[in-house]
Design a protein around this motif. Structure first.
Motif, short mmCIF file in Angstrom:
data_model
loop_
_atom_site.label_atom_id
_atom_site.label_comp_id
_atom_site.label_asym_id
_atom_site.label_seq_id
_atom_site.Cartn_x
_atom_site.Cartn_y
_atom_site.Cartn_z
N HIS A 195 0.84 -1.20 0.00
CA HIS A 195 0.00 0.00 0.00
C HIS A 195 0.88 1.25 0.00
O HIS A 195 1.94 1.28 0.64
N LEU A 196 0.42 2.28 -0.68
CA LEU A 196 1.04 3.60 -0.59
C LEU A 196 -0.05 4.61 -0.28
O LEU A 196 -1.04 4.72 -1.03
N ILE A 197 0.13 5.33 0.82
CA ILE A 197 -0.81 6.39 1.23
C ILE A 197 -0.12 7.72 0.97
O ILE A 197 0.96 7.99 1.51
N TYR A 198 -0.75 8.56 0.17
CA TYR A 198 -0.16 9.86 -0.17
C TYR A 198 -0.97 10.95 0.51
O TYR A 198 -2.14 11.18 0.19
N SER A 199 -0.36 11.61 1.49
CA SER A 199 -1.05 12.63 2.29
C SER A 199 -0.12 13.81 2.50
O SER A 199 0.41 14.02 3.60
N VAL A 200 0.07 14.57 1.44
CA VAL A 200 1.03 15.69 1.48
C VAL A 200 0.28 17.01 1.39
O VAL A 200 -0.49 17.23 0.46
N ALA A 201 0.50 17.88 2.38
CA ALA A 201 -0.05 19.24 2.36
C ALA A 201 1.12 20.19 2.57
O ALA A 201 1.61 20.36 3.68
N ALA A 202 1.59 20.77 1.49
CA ALA A 202 2.78 21.62 1.55
C ALA A 202 2.49 22.96 0.88
O ALA A 202 1.73 23.02 -0.09
N PRO A 203 3.09 24.03 1.37
CA PRO A 203 2.87 25.34 0.74
C PRO A 203 3.67 25.55 -0.53
O PRO A 203 3.32 26.40 -1.35
N ARG A 204 4.74 24.77 -0.70
CA ARG A 204 5.58 24.97 -1.89
C ARG A 204 6.26 23.65 -2.25
O ARG A 204 6.34 22.73 -1.44
N ARG A 205 6.76 23.61 -3.47
CA ARG A 205 7.45 22.41 -3.96
C ARG A 205 8.56 22.83 -4.90
O ARG A 205 8.36 23.68 -5.78
N VAL A 206 9.72 22.24 -4.70
CA VAL A 206 10.83 22.43 -5.63
C VAL A 206 10.84 21.23 -6.58
O VAL A 206 10.96 20.09 -6.16
N ASP A 207 10.69 21.51 -7.87
CA ASP A 207 10.68 20.45 -8.87
C ASP A 207 12.11 19.95 -9.04
O ASP A 207 13.00 20.70 -9.45
N PRO A 208 12.38 18.68 -8.71
CA PRO A 208 13.76 18.18 -8.77
C PRO A 208 14.32 18.11 -10.19
O PRO A 208 15.53 18.02 -10.38
N ARG A 209 13.45 18.17 -11.19
CA ARG A 209 13.92 18.05 -12.57
C ARG A 209 14.48 19.36 -13.12
O ARG A 209 15.39 19.35 -13.94
N ASN A 210 13.93 20.49 -12.66
CA ASN A 210 14.40 21.77 -13.19
C ASN A 210 14.78 22.78 -12.11
O ASN A 210 15.22 23.89 -12.42
N GLY A 211 14.60 22.40 -10.83
CA GLY A 211 14.96 23.29 -9.74
C GLY A 211 13.99 24.43 -9.51
O GLY A 211 14.21 25.26 -8.62
#
Length: 391
Positions: free
Chosen positions: A134-150
């Motif tokens: 099982h994978l439970i995805y429960s992410v609440a974040a104000p920002r995200r850095v895209d690892p592919r382009n920074g």
């Protein structure tokens, strides 16, 4: 070792410090709500395991079905001036619970969006679990850095289309204040960035990474936790920029559901969380809902989720294939009663028509305060180490 008396000092719904003893007690109180079942070894990855529904899902899976797993969260350690974050202390106690139950859990403190985190966690899964059910995805974040382009994306709490204002609950020295809060209209770029942060892109990247390492066990399923809520909060939530991200999350579930993957979103009911308390109108709505009907706790809903994910209970799906854990909230009679209270609420009667005292106490509990049987005048150890792997 550093001990001191910790008091709830903050502004609005944000507090500067957290109480380690109170946070630990909350974890134990949540676990006490769970009736164990005979465990059949299952393994899980919970992304966002330290707070809200992610924490509740972790505890419910661990205490009910003896799930082994890995939890990911991004928490702050104690400093010379401040305690650790509440999620840090809750994670430490969850690890202690896992050890007592004889289960294997590893908790990773890192940015779930980062590729380095994915590499580290997949290595741990391969070495310690052999794969996941099982994978439970429960992410609440104000920002995200895209690892592919920074590039850094920032989420926005805004409406879509036309300006809007909503009744909202605030507190002044603990006293409820009813406000009218204007909500700006999101630009196309703000909507797109909110989708980048809170939509399904990162969830999908986790699934692809696990598939590439052949770490999905037969019968694997995954859910991303989401919320729909009432029409009363719809313009700022479901029809706002956040709603665009939630729609993307649901579309991602459809796209992931192939090649032996069962992917769904799970629509949870209203709760007081650190993420939801920041959204205008949500605090008032939840206070009214609690007054009218009471709430099903996140743990109660998470028990139902695990029963469905493990096949112990049939999936309760709506016409769009979403698991519905919120039916208790959205019945016509409950929503009609909440709407009547919402429309009648004024500054003069707010403490009577809504459970404002309960709500403010629940916000303080997010930081480990207002927890029964905790001696808040006593010194508490704040330098709690991040937990090592339990086995």
């Amino acid at each position: 070792m550093t001990q001191r008396v910790i008091k709830p000092v903050g502004r609005g719904f944000l507090f500067l410090d957290s109480h380690p003893t109170g946070c630990a007690r909350i974890v134990r109180d949540m676990a006490a709500q769970v009736e164990p079942r005979t465990p059949e070894r299952r393994t899980a990855l919970v992304i966002g395991s330290s707070s809200g529904y992610g924490l509740a899902t972790t505890i419910a899976g661990l205490a009910r079905y003896g799930v082994d797993g890995i939890g990911i969260s991004f928490e702050k350690a104690a400093t010379a001036r401040r305690t650790a974050s509440a999620g840090w202390y809750r994670t430490a106690e969850t690890a202690a619970l896992a050890e007592e139950l004889g289960r294997s859990w590893t908790f990773v403190n890192a940015d779930a969006f980062a590729d380095t985190t994915k590499d580290e966690v997949l290595d741990l899964i391969a070495a310690r679990l052999g794969g996941i059910d099982h994978l439970i995805y429960s992410v609440a974040a104000p920002r995200r850095v895209d690892p592919r382009n920074g590039e850094t994306y920032q989420s926005a709490l805004k409406t879509i289309g036309t300006p809007y204002s909503t009744k909202s609950l605030a507190f002044d020295d603990g006293e409820p204040v009813l406000q009218e809060v204007p909500i700006d209209v999101a630009t196309d770029d703000e909507i797109a960035q909110t989708v980048k942060v809170m939509g399904g892109e990162d969830w999908a990247r986790w699934i692809v990474a696990l598939q590439e390492r052949d770490l999905l066990k037969p019968g694997f399923n995954t859910v991303a936790l989401t919320y729909i809520g009432s029409d009363l909060t719809g313009r700022i939530y479901r029809q706002g920029s956040i709603g665009a991200a939630k729609a993307d999350l649901e579309q991602t579930a459809v796209q992931l559901a192939k090649d032996g993957v069962t992917a769904m979103t799970s629509v949870n009911g209203a709760a007081v969380t650190q993420a939801s308390s920041a959204i205008p109108g949500i605090g008032l709505y939840v206070s009214l809902l609690h007054k009218v009907r009471g709430l099903e706790t996140p743990v109660q809903q998470s028990i139902s989720l695990w029963d469905q994910l493990t096949g112990e209970a049939p999936l309760d799906l709506d016409d769009e294939g979403r698991i519905r854990l919120d039916r208790w909230e959205l019945t016509d009679d409950v929503q009609s009663a909440v709407r009547a209270q919402w429309e009648s609420a004024t500054q003069d009667n707010i403490a009577e028509v809504a459970d404002t005292t309960w709500f403010f106490s629940e916000v303080r509990r997010l930081y480990g305060f207002d927890v029964p049987n905790v001696e808040y005048d006593a010194e508490a150890e704040v330098d709690i180490p991040w937990p090592t792997t339990t086995a």
